[in-house]
Design a protein around this motif. Structure first.
Motif, mmCIF file in Angstrom:
data_model
loop_
_atom_site.group_PDB
_atom_site.id
_atom_site.type_symbol
_atom_site.label_atom_id
_atom_site.label_comp_id
_atom_site.label_asym_id
_atom_site.label_seq_id
_atom_site.Cartn_x
_atom_site.Cartn_y
_atom_site.Cartn_z
ATOM 1 N N GLN A 27 0.736 -1.208 0.050
ATOM 2 C CA GLN A 27 -0.154 -0.008 0.113
ATOM 3 C C GLN A 27 0.913 1.187 -0.156
ATOM 4 O O GLN A 27 0.508 2.135 -0.787
ATOM 5 C CB GLN A 27 -0.975 -0.001 1.310
ATOM 6 N N SER A 28 1.791 1.265 0.692
ATOM 7 C CA SER A 28 2.833 2.308 0.874
ATOM 8 C C SER A 28 3.643 2.563 -0.518
ATOM 9 O O SER A 28 3.487 3.779 -1.102
ATOM 10 C CB SER A 28 4.102 2.196 1.911
ATOM 11 N N SER A 29 3.934 1.668 -1.260
ATOM 12 C CA SER A 29 4.370 1.803 -2.641
ATOM 13 C C SER A 29 3.559 2.370 -3.552
ATOM 14 O O SER A 29 3.880 3.356 -4.340
ATOM 15 C CB SER A 29 5.295 0.536 -3.078
ATOM 16 N N THR A 30 2.493 1.981 -3.559
ATOM 17 C CA THR A 30 1.122 2.562 -4.421
ATOM 18 C C THR A 30 1.256 3.907 -4.149
ATOM 19 O O THR A 30 0.982 4.818 -4.926
ATOM 20 C CB THR A 30 -0.190 1.780 -4.132
ATOM 21 N N CYS A 31 1.309 4.393 -2.855
ATOM 22 C CA CYS A 31 0.876 5.741 -2.519
ATOM 23 C C CYS A 31 1.906 6.537 -2.892
ATOM 24 O O CYS A 31 1.783 7.662 -3.378
ATOM 25 C CB CYS A 31 0.752 5.719 -0.825
#
Length: 210
Positions: A157-161
């Motif tokens: 999720q952090s990478s997508t953000c």
């Protein structure tokens, strides 16, 4: 007797296809996909319009290949930065800075890759490459979590953000519709913009102000 294509003819086809791609790429680099009209590409390549369609079944296929070529270069640069020296945070910071700085140095192509309205086939390629960026970031984030350089978090999720934040933050500066686009920004302003983007992203990953 069945027709057999000679080696010379095959080489000629390869060279013609390469020339078409190069000319189309130059048009996109200088004016975006909107400027890469088939008639203009054909003229620049020194071929008939019909010749282009013998090598590419549609304009969308040609544009998708240009998009793949251009974006893969940028993905490779991010991967290269993430494989560099330092802990996970330092490598993520370097990759983010690389992404933003390269976009501002080549604003027309960057706008085309990040936000220019495109055909569905090219948009599908855009989504695939956003995922490719995210996968590289996800790996680095997981390494940071394992080494305690980053707090525990959902790495995917952090990478997508990260991808969404950096792309969205560049849309305005890169947009040709804005009078203050990146082509008019001073080097100092560009540097400040890059640093603010990097600061925001790293702060989001680490939970601390930098």
């Amino acid at each position: 007797m069945a027709y057999r294509e000679t080696e010379k003819m095959r080489n000629r086809k390869v060279q013609t296809r390469k020339r078409i791609l190069e000319c189309a790429f130059e048009r996109v680099t200088s004016g975006g996909f909107r400027s890469a009209q088939i008639t203009h590409v054909a003229k620049a390549a020194g071929v008939a319009t019909g010749t282009i369609y013998r090598h590419f079944e549609s304009k969308e296929e040609l544009f998708a290949e240009i998009f793949r070529t251009a974006t893969q270069r940028e993905v490779d640069k991010v991967a290269e930065a993430l494989a560099g020296p330092g802990d996970a945070v330092a490598r993520l910071e370097a990759a983010l800075r690389q992404f933003a700085a390269r976009a501002l140095r080549g604003p027309t192509m960057a706008w085309s890759l990040i936000a220019e309205p495109v055909d569905p086939r090219v948009e599908a390629e855009r989504l695939l490459y956003r995922q490719a960026y995210a996968e590289h970031f996800e790996k680095a984030i997981n390494e940071g979590i394992e080494s305690d350089a980053l707090p525990t978090q959902n790495a995917r999720q952090s990478s997508t953000c990260l991808v969404g934040a950096i792309a969205e933050s560049l849309v305005g500066p890169l947009s040709p519709a804005q009078s203050g686009n990146s082509q008019a920004l001073s080097q100092t302003t560009q540097t400040q913009l890059v640093e603010s983007i990097v600061c925001f992203c790293i702060q989001g990953l680490t939970g601390t102000r930098r």
